[in-house]
Structures are given as C-alpha cells and as structure tokens.
Design a protein around this motif. Structure first.
Motif, short mmCIF file in Angstrom:
data_model
loop_
_atom_site.label_atom_id
_atom_site.label_comp_id
_atom_site.label_asym_id
_atom_site.label_seq_id
_atom_site.Cartn_x
_atom_site.Cartn_y
_atom_site.Cartn_z
N PRO A 170 2.96 48.28 107.86
CA PRO A 170 4.17 47.45 107.74
C PRO A 170 4.49 47.18 106.28
CG PRO A 170 2.67 46.55 109.39
CD PRO A 170 1.92 47.63 108.66
N VAL A 171 5.78 47.02 105.99
CA VAL A 171 6.24 46.76 104.62
C VAL A 171 7.04 45.47 104.61
CG1 VAL A 171 7.69 47.60 102.74
CG2 VAL A 171 6.31 49.22 104.06
N ALA A 172 6.82 44.63 103.61
CA ALA A 172 7.55 43.37 103.49
C ALA A 172 8.55 43.44 102.35
CB ALA A 172 6.59 42.21 103.26
N HIS A 173 9.73 42.87 102.58
CA HIS A 173 10.75 42.71 101.54
C HIS A 173 11.07 41.21 101.47
CE1 HIS A 173 11.42 47.06 101.25
NE2 HIS A 173 11.35 47.08 102.57
N THR A 174 10.33 40.50 100.60
CA THR A 174 10.46 39.04 100.58
C THR A 174 11.80 38.56 100.06
OG1 THR A 174 9.33 39.01 98.43
CG2 THR A 174 7.98 38.66 100.38
N CYS A 175 12.50 39.38 99.28
CA CYS A 175 13.82 38.96 98.79
C CYS A 175 14.81 38.84 99.94
CB CYS A 175 14.35 39.96 97.76
SG CYS A 175 13.43 39.95 96.21
N SER A 176 14.65 39.67 100.96
CA SER A 176 15.54 39.63 102.12
C SER A 176 14.85 39.05 103.35
CB SER A 176 16.06 41.03 102.44
OG SER A 176 14.99 41.93 102.67
N ASN A 177 13.60 38.53 103.17
CA ASN A 177 12.83 37.95 104.28
C ASN A 177 12.72 38.93 105.44
OD1 ASN A 177 12.44 35.51 102.91
ND2 ASN A 177 14.37 34.69 103.66
N GLU A 178 12.28 40.13 105.11
CA GLU A 178 12.28 41.21 106.10
C GLU A 178 10.90 41.82 106.26
OE1 GLU A 178 14.22 45.70 106.51
OE2 GLU A 178 15.01 44.27 105.05
N LEU A 179 10.47 41.98 107.50
CA LEU A 179 9.23 42.70 107.81
C LEU A 179 9.62 44.00 108.47
CD1 LEU A 179 6.17 42.84 107.90
CD2 LEU A 179 6.24 41.64 110.11
N GLN A 180 9.20 45.10 107.86
CA GLN A 180 9.59 46.43 108.32
C GLN A 180 8.42 47.09 109.05
OE1 GLN A 180 10.52 49.76 105.39
NE2 GLN A 180 12.56 48.94 105.79
N ILE A 181 8.68 47.54 110.28
CA ILE A 181 7.65 48.19 111.08
C ILE A 181 8.04 49.64 111.31
CG2 ILE A 181 6.64 48.30 113.39
CD1 ILE A 181 6.59 45.32 113.47
N ASP A 183 -3.48 44.43 101.29
CA ASP A 183 -2.94 45.19 100.16
C ASP A 183 -1.88 44.39 99.41
OD1 ASP A 183 -4.58 47.25 100.79
OD2 ASP A 183 -3.04 48.48 101.77
N GLY A 184 -1.14 43.54 100.15
CA GLY A 184 -0.09 42.73 99.54
C GLY A 184 -0.62 41.53 98.80
N GLU A 185 -1.90 41.23 98.95
CA GLU A 185 -2.60 40.14 98.25
C GLU A 185 -2.09 38.75 98.60
OE1 GLU A 185 -2.55 40.87 94.07
OE2 GLU A 185 -3.90 42.56 94.22
N ILE A 186 -1.12 38.64 99.51
CA ILE A 186 -0.62 37.34 99.99
C ILE A 186 -0.59 36.30 98.88
CG2 ILE A 186 -0.87 35.63 101.80
CD1 ILE A 186 -2.54 37.56 103.33
N PHE A 187 0.45 36.37 98.03
CA PHE A 187 0.52 35.51 96.85
C PHE A 187 0.83 34.06 97.15
CE2 PHE A 187 4.69 37.44 97.43
CZ PHE A 187 5.53 36.35 97.42
N SER A 188 1.35 33.74 98.35
CA SER A 188 1.65 32.35 98.65
C SER A 188 0.41 31.61 99.11
CB SER A 188 2.73 32.26 99.74
OG SER A 188 3.98 32.57 99.22
N VAL A 189 0.40 30.33 98.96
CA VAL A 189 -0.71 29.50 99.42
C VAL A 189 -0.57 29.31 100.93
CG1 VAL A 189 -1.82 27.27 99.25
CG2 VAL A 189 -0.79 28.28 97.23
N VAL A 190 -1.64 29.61 101.65
CA VAL A 190 -1.61 29.49 103.12
C VAL A 190 -2.62 28.44 103.54
CG1 VAL A 190 -1.94 30.68 105.28
CG2 VAL A 190 -0.94 31.88 103.36
N PHE A 210 3.65 36.89 104.33
CA PHE A 210 3.79 38.29 103.93
C PHE A 210 5.26 38.72 103.98
CE2 PHE A 210 3.63 42.87 105.17
CZ PHE A 210 3.09 43.37 103.99
N ALA A 211 5.97 38.27 105.01
CA ALA A 211 7.36 38.69 105.20
C ALA A 211 8.35 37.91 104.36
CB ALA A 211 7.74 38.58 106.68
N THR A 212 8.06 36.63 104.09
CA THR A 212 9.06 35.77 103.44
C THR A 212 8.60 35.17 102.12
OG1 THR A 212 8.30 33.72 104.52
CG2 THR A 212 9.88 35.10 105.74
N GLY A 213 7.29 35.20 101.84
CA GLY A 213 6.79 34.55 100.65
C GLY A 213 6.42 33.10 100.88
N SER A 214 6.61 32.59 102.10
CA SER A 214 6.29 31.19 102.40
C SER A 214 5.53 31.12 103.73
CB SER A 214 7.57 30.36 102.51
OG SER A 214 7.26 29.02 102.86
#
Length: 209
Positions: free
Chosen positions: A168-179, A202-209, A139-143
């Motif tokens: 919480p809000v994620a900014h994957t371009c900057s690998n940031e998790l905002q609380i 809500d973020g749909e977790i687009f990466s494969v986990v 969620f935070a980094t895309g990986s």
C-alpha cells in the motif's frame, strides 16, 4: 550551520514539526487548557495576532482532556472507497472487504494469526504487537486521531490495478491510502495482510500514535 544542533537533531525535529504543520498533519497539542487560555488572552509572550483572532487554533496546542483510541470502525468509515469504472468495481469491493477485515484483526490483536506459515523478523514481530488502527490512519493522513475540524480533504481509499506492485502507498497531502488490486492480493489473504505492516514500517510512521 550549528554543529551542536545537527548532532542533537534539533534541526531534524524542527523540520518534522514544520512538515507536519504544512501538510496538515497531527498538531503538537501538548499544553494544558489553562495555559492555552492564558496565552490566548495576549497578556504575555506577545501572542501572535493570528492566534488571538482565530480561537479555533487552540486545538493545535491544547492537549485533549481524554484521548480516545481510534477504532477499526472509525478508520474504515473515514477511508471511503473511491471506486473506479464499473467493470473493475467487484474486484475493488473485495479488496475493501479484505482491508476492513484486517482492520478488525488489528483492533483485536489477531494479526499474527495470519502469519502462522511465515517467518517474521524480530522487528516485524515487535511492530505487529503494538499495531493499532491509529497507525493505519496516521499512515494515510499523517494524524493518528481525527482533528477537531475534520480532515481537509476527506480521507479516501483508492485502487490501482497493477500486477507488479503490492505494498500500500500513502499520500498524506491528499489523505489517500492507495491499494494495489492484483491476483496475488486478491487470492492470498496472508500476503495482503503482510503487506500493510511492511508498508507502515517502511513509512516510519512519523506521527505520534
């Protein structure tokens, strides 16, 4: 426009792969080492010079031999707190404690114990059962796993003091998790713990986990 590609979601898949690569997200990494090694020789398929000149790129194609689960400790160590001015730091440190406690609950599959007084939807219940620390990293980094060359830039946990926002809000371009730091998140463990899975869903977790 190819209607068959639209209907079969080919364009969507290509778009997702392109976005992940551009944003430095999780690589495909699905080929056996022997196949990647053969491609790297350039004997066949007109392998692009970029791939041959940069052997380190093979990690983007080669399937890991023994995938290991990301632990709560690893995620907590990766997401380093980026504290603000001294006057606000004690409240932010408390949020870090809550966040790391939640990570441990995720790892131990004890998240549902936080919600004994809350009625969850069927989707929320199903998601919580499968939740693991890798979801939060994704969620935070895309990986959902640590790249062989590390994360550029380094992941971080940041804080916003706002009484009107809670998820919480994620900014994957900057690998940031905002609380968000506010009275509700600080005093109500149930509320804070609930907000994280909701944000991930809500973020749909687009990466494969």
């Amino acid at each position: 426009m190819n209607n068959s590609h639209v209907q079969s979601r080919v364009y969507r898949t290509i778009g997702q792969i392109s976005t992940i690569i551009v944003q430095g997200g999780e690589s495909p990494a699905f080929l056996p080492p022997v196949v990647v090694g053969y491609l790297m020789t350039g004997v066949t398929f007109q392998v692009p010079p970029l791939l041959k000149e940069n052997p380190c790129f093979r990690v983007r194609l080669e399937k890991p031999e023994e995938p290991s689960d990301i632990t709560a400790t690893v995620v907590a160590a990766l997401l380093k707190p980026n504290y603000s001015i001294q006057g606000r730091r004690p409240r932010e440190e408390l949020m870090v404690v809550k966040f790391r406690k939640f990570l441990q609950c995720v790892q131990e599959k004890e998240v549902s114990e936080h919600f004994h007084a809350r009625t969850l939807t069927e989707e929320e219940q199903a998601f919580i059962l499968t939740l693991n620390p890798g979801h939060i990293l994704a969620f935070a980094t895309g990986s959902s796993r640590v790249p062989a060359t590390g994360f550029p830039p380094s992941p971080k946990l940041t804080f916003v003091h706002d009484d009107t926002k809670h998820l919480p809000v994620a900014h994957t371009c900057s690998n940031e998790l905002q609380i968000f730091v506010n009275k509700k998140n600080l005093t109500d463990d149930d509320e804070f713990a609930y907000h994280i899975p909701v944000a991930l869903m809500d973020g749909e977790i687009f990466s494969v986990v």
